[in-house]
Design an enzyme around this catalytic site. Structure first.
Site, short mmCIF file in Angstrom:
data_model
loop_
_atom_site.label_atom_id
_atom_site.label_comp_id
_atom_site.label_asym_id
_atom_site.label_seq_id
_atom_site.Cartn_x
_atom_site.Cartn_y
_atom_site.Cartn_z
N THR A 56 101.54 12.58 32.76
CA THR A 56 100.68 13.66 33.27
C THR A 56 101.37 14.28 34.48
OG1 THR A 56 99.42 11.93 34.43
CG2 THR A 56 98.43 12.84 32.42
N ALA B 211 106.89 1.72 57.62
CA ALA B 211 107.49 3.04 57.85
C ALA B 211 108.78 3.15 57.05
CB ALA B 211 107.76 3.24 59.33
N PHE C 291 100.88 -1.34 52.87
CA PHE C 291 101.21 0.09 52.91
C PHE C 291 101.29 0.64 54.33
CE2 PHE C 291 101.63 1.52 48.55
CZ PHE C 291 101.38 0.31 47.93
N LEU C 292 101.81 -0.21 55.21
CA LEU C 292 102.04 0.23 56.59
C LEU C 292 103.51 0.06 56.95
CD1 LEU C 292 98.96 -1.02 58.68
CD2 LEU C 292 99.55 1.32 58.03
N CYS D 229 104.26 8.63 41.02
CA CYS D 229 102.81 8.73 41.19
C CYS D 229 102.33 9.36 42.50
CB CYS D 229 102.18 7.35 41.02
SG CYS D 229 102.32 6.75 39.34
N PHE E 198 96.48 0.74 37.95
CA PHE E 198 96.86 0.64 39.36
C PHE E 198 98.18 -0.11 39.56
CE2 PHE E 198 92.26 1.07 39.13
CZ PHE E 198 92.04 2.14 39.99
N ASN F 125 95.11 6.39 45.27
CA ASN F 125 96.50 6.74 45.56
C ASN F 125 96.60 7.63 46.80
OD1 ASN F 125 97.63 5.16 43.64
ND2 ASN F 125 98.43 6.81 42.38
P1 NAD Z 1 106.56 7.66 31.36
O1 NAD Z 1 107.10 9.02 31.50
O2 NAD Z 1 107.38 6.48 31.74
O3 NAD Z 1 106.07 7.43 29.85
C1 NAD Z 1 105.31 8.35 29.13
C2 NAD Z 1 105.68 8.20 27.66
O4 NAD Z 1 104.79 8.99 26.88
C3 NAD Z 1 107.10 8.70 27.33
O5 NAD Z 1 107.83 7.65 26.72
C4 NAD Z 1 106.86 9.89 26.38
O6 NAD Z 1 107.87 10.00 25.39
C5 NAD Z 1 105.54 9.51 25.78
N1 NAD Z 1 104.79 10.65 25.19
C6 NAD Z 1 104.58 11.88 25.69
N2 NAD Z 1 103.82 12.61 24.85
C7 NAD Z 1 103.55 11.82 23.79
C8 NAD Z 1 102.80 12.00 22.60
N3 NAD Z 1 102.16 13.13 22.33
N4 NAD Z 1 102.74 10.97 21.72
C9 NAD Z 1 103.37 9.82 21.97
N5 NAD Z 1 104.08 9.58 23.10
C10 NAD Z 1 104.17 10.57 24.00
O7 NAD Z 1 105.19 7.66 32.19
P2 NAD Z 1 104.51 6.43 32.95
O8 NAD Z 1 105.19 6.22 34.25
O9 NAD Z 1 104.33 5.31 32.02
O10 NAD Z 1 103.08 7.08 33.29
C11 NAD Z 1 102.13 7.32 32.28
C12 NAD Z 1 100.82 7.68 32.93
O11 NAD Z 1 100.35 6.59 33.72
C13 NAD Z 1 100.88 8.86 33.89
O12 NAD Z 1 99.67 9.55 33.84
C14 NAD Z 1 101.04 8.22 35.25
O13 NAD Z 1 100.56 9.03 36.29
C15 NAD Z 1 100.18 6.99 35.08
N6 NAD Z 1 100.56 5.86 35.93
C16 NAD Z 1 101.87 5.54 36.13
C17 NAD Z 1 102.21 4.43 36.90
C18 NAD Z 1 103.63 4.05 37.17
O14 NAD Z 1 103.86 3.21 38.04
N7 NAD Z 1 104.61 4.60 36.47
C19 NAD Z 1 101.19 3.64 37.44
C20 NAD Z 1 99.85 3.99 37.19
C21 NAD Z 1 99.56 5.10 36.43
C1 UDX Z 2 101.95 3.58 43.09
C2 UDX Z 2 100.60 2.91 43.38
O1 UDX Z 2 100.76 1.90 44.36
C3 UDX Z 2 100.04 2.28 42.12
O2 UDX Z 2 98.76 1.75 42.37
C4 UDX Z 2 99.93 3.38 41.11
O3 UDX Z 2 99.36 2.86 39.99
C5 UDX Z 2 101.29 4.02 40.84
O4 UDX Z 2 101.79 4.53 42.07
P1 UDX Z 2 104.45 2.84 42.73
O5 UDX Z 2 104.73 4.30 42.77
O6 UDX Z 2 105.03 2.02 41.65
O7 UDX Z 2 102.87 2.59 42.69
O8 UDX Z 2 104.97 2.21 44.09
P2 UDX Z 2 104.35 1.85 45.52
O9 UDX Z 2 104.71 0.46 45.83
O10 UDX Z 2 102.94 2.23 45.66
O11 UDX Z 2 105.25 2.80 46.45
C6 UDX Z 2 105.16 4.21 46.39
C7 UDX Z 2 106.07 4.81 47.43
O12 UDX Z 2 105.61 4.54 48.75
C8 UDX Z 2 107.51 4.27 47.38
O13 UDX Z 2 108.41 5.32 47.64
C9 UDX Z 2 107.54 3.25 48.51
O14 UDX Z 2 108.81 3.02 49.03
C10 UDX Z 2 106.63 3.93 49.52
N1 UDX Z 2 106.00 2.97 50.46
C11 UDX Z 2 105.14 2.03 49.99
C12 UDX Z 2 106.28 3.07 51.81
O15 UDX Z 2 107.06 3.93 52.24
N2 UDX Z 2 105.65 2.20 52.67
C13 UDX Z 2 104.76 1.26 52.24
O16 UDX Z 2 104.23 0.52 53.09
C14 UDX Z 2 104.51 1.17 50.85
#
Ligand code: NAD
Ligand code: UDX
Length: 460
Positions: free
Chosen positions: A86, A254, A251-252, A262, A151, A210
């Protein structure tokens, strides 16, 4: 329970593998054929600690399958998770095209009574729109929509999924809530709180969580700038305020500003949704600007110290955080691009993300070790908090370098050890050279002067 997952990225794969290892029958489908072929051949397309082992385990016990098409995996699934991307649109709002495409594809194949679970992060109101979209395609309302925001953090995804602080499930009908609750029954039995709520609340909880976490990071980064001007140490301040249970220490830390797939997009989406609803989120709007500015400021800080006509910088760390190969919105990529634009040669090292980074920064020179990257460098810049960088042999590093500047944008390195190795140390928010505040056992009465004395003792 039979579960289909659409989207095999960080979230889809982790969710699929974990639900399979919790006893469900999971089938995962992705639109990307290359990704599916790799998975079918037993290769993960992403790096996530522990995921390869959990993936092998789930495949071996027959509870995890890959499917080449939705008509193979959707028809007998009681729940279909949508875990597609997304991304943000130009105005920050959520681009739901992948979700809509996935919804269109699954609509004709859903079995009656199935629950479509939105796992992707979306703005409030999206679930309801998707329901209409699927109903139109299907010509029937014999299915339910649920929201189950994720999350997990990259780098600790498995643990975050299996031992979450809470599970949030949103649905507007009791049967859908029952299905969602059953999916997570084994985690709930272990004491994980499960919050049942409306779809709108679940959607909003994810964005608000977030945004709040990002605000904590933005706040401590502002405090870091303040500390630099008044001789204070932000690591001690973070410790001092984080011990207050109302604030909490997470998350504190720096650093160079938050990045990743995300926080940047979710804060923009939350702000855009607030504007659209007539409830502008002023704190979050400011946070977004300040976070973007921070990366420019830190890059300029490096440029200012480089006097040589053809400067060379060793950049240590490219992923947006440690323990991942993900470079999406990585501060290292932004800072790297600015340095390159200033005509600086970049020699880089990262344990996992060099291949991904080379795709977006084509002029970088990839090196096998941090010391190789430092060869001939005027400055070394540590941007990602990989543990190896905290344990660098600073004397060896200095010997490789032409100059002496060490920029530590994660405060990983002891400033005094750097000084002893003839490096000019630049941390973030470390206006004072005192070591971190010593931690005194809570049973002892402690005064500030005791802590300073202990810190001095630790130095000698
Ligand atoms: P990603 O880009 O790693 O994976 C998304 C996958 O969806 C890709 O492999 C893509 O090919 C596939 N896709 C797209 N359209 C499709 C379709 N119509 N049918 C089948 N497959 C399709 O993304 P992600 O990091 O896994 O994130 C997915 C969602 O979860 C996002 O909304 C993101 O904001 C949320 N999210 C991500 C994280 C994270 O840490 N990455 C954590 C929490 C929530
Ligand atoms: C985040 C959210 O934590 C998670 O709940 C959500 O589902 C996806 O997005 P992620 O992006 O994997 O997870 O990493 P996170 O550990 O949250 O860090 C995000 C960014 O903040 C990174 O660039 C990290 O380096 C930075 N960060 C994190 C800081 O600069 N300081 C901190 O204390 C914590």
């Amino acid at each position: 329970m039979k579960i289909a997952i659409i989207g095999a990225g960080y979230v889809g794969l982790t969710t699929g593998v974990c639900l399979a290892n919790l006893g469900h029958q999971v089938t995962v489908h992705d639109a990307n054929r290359e990704r599916l072929d790799a998975l079918l051949a037993g290769h993960l397309p992403i790096y996530e600690p522990g995921l390869a082992e959990a993936f092998d385990q789930a495949r071996c016990n027959g509870s995890f399958r890959i499917s080449l098409s939705v008509d193979q995996c959707v028809p007998d699934a009681a729940a279909v998770f949508l875990a597609v991307g997304t991304p943000a649109r130009q105005d920050g709002s959520v681009d739901t095209r992948q979700l809509q495409a996935a919804a269109r594809q699954i609509a004709p194949h859903l079995k009656s009574g199935a629950v479509v679970v939105v796992k992707s992060t979306v703005s409030v109101g999206t679930g309801k729109v998707l329901r209409r979209h699927i109903a139109q395609q299907r010509g029937s309302m014999d299915f339910a929509i649920g929201s189950n925001p994720e999350f997990l953090r990259e780098g600790s995804a498995l643990n975050d999924f299996m031992c979450p602080d809470r599970i949030v499930v949103g649905a507007d009908d009791d049967e859908a809530l029952e299905v969602l609750t059953e999916i997570y029954q084994s985690l709930v039995a272990q004491g994980v709180p499960l919050l049942e709520t409306s779809i709108e609340n679940a959607e909003m909880i994810k964005h608000a969580a977030n945004a709040f976490l990002a605000l904590k990071i933005g706040f401590i980064n502002e405090v870091a700038d303040f500390c630099e001007l008044v001789g204070a140490d932000v690591t001690a301040i973070a410790r001092g305020i984080g011990l207050d249970g109302r604030i909490g220490s997470a998350f504190l830390t720096a650093g160079p500003g938050f990045g990743g797939s995300c926080f940047p997009k979710d804060t923009r989406a939350f702000a855009a949704a607030g504007r659209q609803a007539g409830a502008p989120q002023a704190l979050v709007e400011t946070l977004i600007q300040r976070n973007e500015r921070r990366q420019v400021d830190l890059a300029e800080r490096v440029c200012r110290e480089l006097k040589d006509r053809s400067p060379v910088v060793a950049m240590l760390g490219l992923s947006f955080k440690a323990q991942t190969d993900d470079i999406r919105e990585s501060p290292a990529i932004t800072i790297g691009r600015i340095l390159l634009d200033h005509g600086i040669r970049l020699r880089v090292h990262d344990p996992r993300a060099m291949a991904n980074a080379s795709l977006v920064l084509d002029e970088i020179e990839c090196c096998r070790t941090p010391y190789e990257a430092a060869r001939g460098a005027d400055a070394t810049v540590v941007i990602t908090e990989w543990p190896d960088y905290a344990a660098l042999d600073l004397t060896r590093l200095r010997r490789q370098m032409r100059g002496r500047h060490l920029f530590d944008f994660r405060n990983l390195i002891d400033p005094l050890a750097a000084a002893r190795s003839s490096l000019t140390y630049h941390g973030v928010g470390r206006g004072s050279m005192l070591p971190q505040t010593a931690i005194v056992p809570s049973t002892l009465p402690t005064r500030l002067s005791d802590e300073v004395a202990m810190a001095k003792a630790a130095r000698t």
